[in-house]
Structures are given as structure tokens and as C-alpha cells.
Design a protein around this motif. Structure first.
Motif, mmCIF file in Angstrom:
data_model
loop_
_atom_site.group_PDB
_atom_site.id
_atom_site.type_symbol
_atom_site.label_atom_id
_atom_site.label_comp_id
_atom_site.label_asym_id
_atom_site.label_seq_id
_atom_site.Cartn_x
_atom_site.Cartn_y
_atom_site.Cartn_z
ATOM 1 N N LYS A 10 40.380 -66.580 -88.340
ATOM 2 C CA LYS A 10 40.555 -65.469 -87.403
ATOM 3 C C LYS A 10 39.744 -65.643 -86.124
ATOM 4 C CE LYS A 10 41.547 -62.038 -90.932
ATOM 5 N NZ LYS A 10 41.072 -60.774 -91.540
ATOM 6 N N ARG A 63 30.304 -58.290 -103.103
ATOM 7 C CA ARG A 63 31.060 -58.132 -101.877
ATOM 8 C C ARG A 63 30.531 -56.937 -101.071
ATOM 9 N NH1 ARG A 63 36.302 -59.387 -99.793
ATOM 10 N NH2 ARG A 63 37.031 -57.706 -98.451
ATOM 11 N N TYR A 73 38.234 -69.979 -92.679
ATOM 12 C CA TYR A 73 38.275 -68.734 -91.907
ATOM 13 C C TYR A 73 38.874 -69.028 -90.537
ATOM 14 C CZ TYR A 73 37.051 -64.230 -89.969
ATOM 15 O OH TYR A 73 37.124 -62.980 -89.399
ATOM 16 N N ARG A 86 33.418 -52.073 -97.489
ATOM 17 C CA ARG A 86 34.081 -51.766 -96.222
ATOM 18 C C ARG A 86 33.225 -50.778 -95.446
ATOM 19 N NH1 ARG A 86 40.339 -50.515 -96.814
ATOM 20 N NH2 ARG A 86 40.258 -50.840 -94.584
ATOM 21 N N GLY A 87 33.278 -50.908 -94.148
ATOM 22 C CA GLY A 87 32.429 -50.079 -93.298
ATOM 23 C C GLY A 87 31.163 -50.811 -92.898
ATOM 24 N N LYS A 88 30.853 -51.877 -93.650
ATOM 25 C CA LYS A 88 29.650 -52.663 -93.333
ATOM 26 C C LYS A 88 29.996 -54.120 -93.077
ATOM 27 C CE LYS A 88 26.338 -49.861 -95.904
ATOM 28 N NZ LYS A 88 25.437 -49.834 -97.060
ATOM 29 N N ARG A 89 31.289 -54.379 -92.843
ATOM 30 C CA ARG A 89 31.750 -55.763 -92.734
ATOM 31 C C ARG A 89 32.135 -56.162 -91.310
ATOM 32 N NH1 ARG A 89 32.983 -57.987 -97.560
ATOM 33 N NH2 ARG A 89 34.495 -59.359 -96.579
ATOM 34 N N GLY A 90 31.825 -55.290 -90.368
ATOM 35 C CA GLY A 90 32.234 -55.549 -88.988
ATOM 36 C C GLY A 90 31.410 -56.647 -88.320
ATOM 37 N N TRP A 91 31.949 -57.227 -87.264
ATOM 38 C CA TRP A 91 31.250 -58.261 -86.490
ATOM 39 C C TRP A 91 30.295 -57.594 -85.499
ATOM 40 C CZ3 TRP A 91 31.649 -63.418 -87.381
ATOM 41 C CH2 TRP A 91 32.721 -63.849 -88.188
ATOM 42 N N LYS A 130 28.984 -61.409 -89.357
ATOM 43 C CA LYS A 130 29.706 -60.546 -90.299
ATOM 44 C C LYS A 130 29.035 -60.702 -91.655
ATOM 45 C CE LYS A 130 34.095 -60.100 -92.761
ATOM 46 N NZ LYS A 130 35.499 -60.554 -92.879
HETATM 47 C C1 I3P Z 1 35.723 -54.663 -91.309
HETATM 48 C C2 I3P Z 1 35.967 -55.205 -89.907
HETATM 49 C C3 I3P Z 1 35.981 -56.726 -89.926
HETATM 50 C C4 I3P Z 1 36.988 -57.255 -90.937
HETATM 51 C C5 I3P Z 1 36.756 -56.662 -92.323
HETATM 52 C C6 I3P Z 1 36.762 -55.152 -92.305
HETATM 53 O O1 I3P Z 1 35.752 -53.258 -91.272
HETATM 54 O O2 I3P Z 1 37.197 -54.737 -89.433
HETATM 55 O O3 I3P Z 1 36.275 -57.205 -88.623
HETATM 56 O O4 I3P Z 1 36.837 -58.648 -91.056
HETATM 57 O O5 I3P Z 1 37.801 -57.139 -93.157
HETATM 58 O O6 I3P Z 1 36.453 -54.657 -93.590
HETATM 59 P P1 I3P Z 1 34.362 -52.394 -91.142
HETATM 60 O O7 I3P Z 1 33.801 -52.664 -89.766
HETATM 61 O O8 I3P Z 1 34.810 -51.008 -91.341
HETATM 62 O O9 I3P Z 1 33.443 -52.880 -92.231
HETATM 63 P P2 I3P Z 1 37.716 -59.716 -90.271
HETATM 64 O O10 I3P Z 1 37.372 -59.607 -88.830
HETATM 65 O O11 I3P Z 1 37.320 -61.031 -90.874
HETATM 66 O O12 I3P Z 1 39.141 -59.371 -90.549
HETATM 67 P P3 I3P Z 1 37.563 -57.699 -94.638
HETATM 68 O O13 I3P Z 1 37.097 -56.516 -95.478
HETATM 69 O O14 I3P Z 1 38.863 -58.215 -95.055
HETATM 70 O O15 I3P Z 1 36.500 -58.750 -94.582
#
Ligand code: I3P
Length: 109
Positions: free
Chosen positions: A74, A17, A72, A20-25, A8
Motif C-alpha cells: 500500500k 494484533r 506490504y 482498530r483505532g490504534k493502527r493508523g499511520w 503504523k
Molecule cells: C487503521 C488505518 C490504517 C489501516 C488499518 C486501519 O485504522 O486506517 O491506515 O492500515 O488497517 O485499521 P485506525 O486509524 O482507526 O486504527 P493500512 O493503511 O495498512 O490499510 P488494518 O487494520 O487492516 O491494518
């Protein structure tokens, strides 16, 4: 050292930071060679070449720091990697032993 890691992206260069949209696993096959952590996408084959996209995902671990992501909760077996230019990644290893091994290898190159 090699093995599967789920990544991530938390912060881009200068510690900004990641939007959003680029924070997925995302799952990669990680290959630590010298001071570069290569992150290869897709199915793992030993003879597979790194693609242009793989090269863009490569992380310089020179002057970087890896540490267990104790805050962390989750996912299990997650460690932080903070690079010299203040990027921050979270990496999830398949188990605790692998997590420890990655942290040690990254911090002792
Ligand atoms: C993110 C994705 C991540 C999540 C993150 C989201 O969305 O759902 O799994 O982190 O939350 O922003 P995207 O794929 O659209 O970037 P977690 O799994 O740690 O919750 P965050 O913005 O709070 O880090």
C-alpha cells in the motif's frame, strides 16, 4: 541516525494484533541512540527535548529485527520492526536509500 519515519503499530507486546483505532499511520522524527529508537512527535527542532509522550513511544531495539516489508504494497519504502517482546511496527521511510539505511543500522547495533 535520525530522520522522519511514518509509523503504523501492527502488533502489541506478545504479538497481539493492535486493535482498530490504534493502527493508523503517524509521522515522527526518529532518533536512534544506542539501543533505543526515540520517536518524537510534532515539528522537528534540533534542540527540542523529548516529551513524556515521546518517551512512551520509544522502542527498544535490543534483539529486534528490521526487514523490508515486501508483502506490504500500500505504501513504498516500508520496513517491519519486530522487537524482542514481539511488537511489530511498520515504518515508512522517505525513500529506498533511507529505508535500507534504517534496516542496516537497526540490525547492526
Ligand atoms: C487503521 C488505518 C490504517 C489501516 C488499518 C486501519 O485504522 O486506517 O491506515 O492500515 O488497517 O485499521 P485506525 O486509524 O482507526 O486504527 P493500512 O493503511 O495498512 O490499510 P488494518 O487494520 O487492516 O491494518
Amino acid at each position: 541516525k535520525n530522520g522522519f519515519l511514518v509509523r503504523k503499530v501492527h502488533a502489541d507486546s506478545d504479538g497481539k494484533r493492535t486493535p482498530r483505532g490504534k493502527r493508523g499511520w503517524k509521522t515522527f522524527y526518529a532518533i536512534l541512540k544506542g539501543l533505543i529508537l526515540y520517536l518524537q512527535k510534532g515539528e522537528y527542532r534540533p534542540e527540542k527535548q523529548l516529551s513524556d509522550e515521546d518517551l512512551k513511544n520509544a522502542v527498544s531495539i535490543h534483539h529486534s529485527l528490521a526487514m523490508k516489508a515486501s508483502d506490504y504494497s500500500k505504501r513504498p519504502n516500508v520496513f517491519y520492526l519486530r522487537t524482542a517482546d514481539w511488537r511489530v511496527y511498520l515504518f515508512q521511510a522517505p525513500n529506498d536509500e533511507q529505508m535500507q539505511s534504517w534496516i542496516t543500522r537497526i540490525n547492526t547495533v
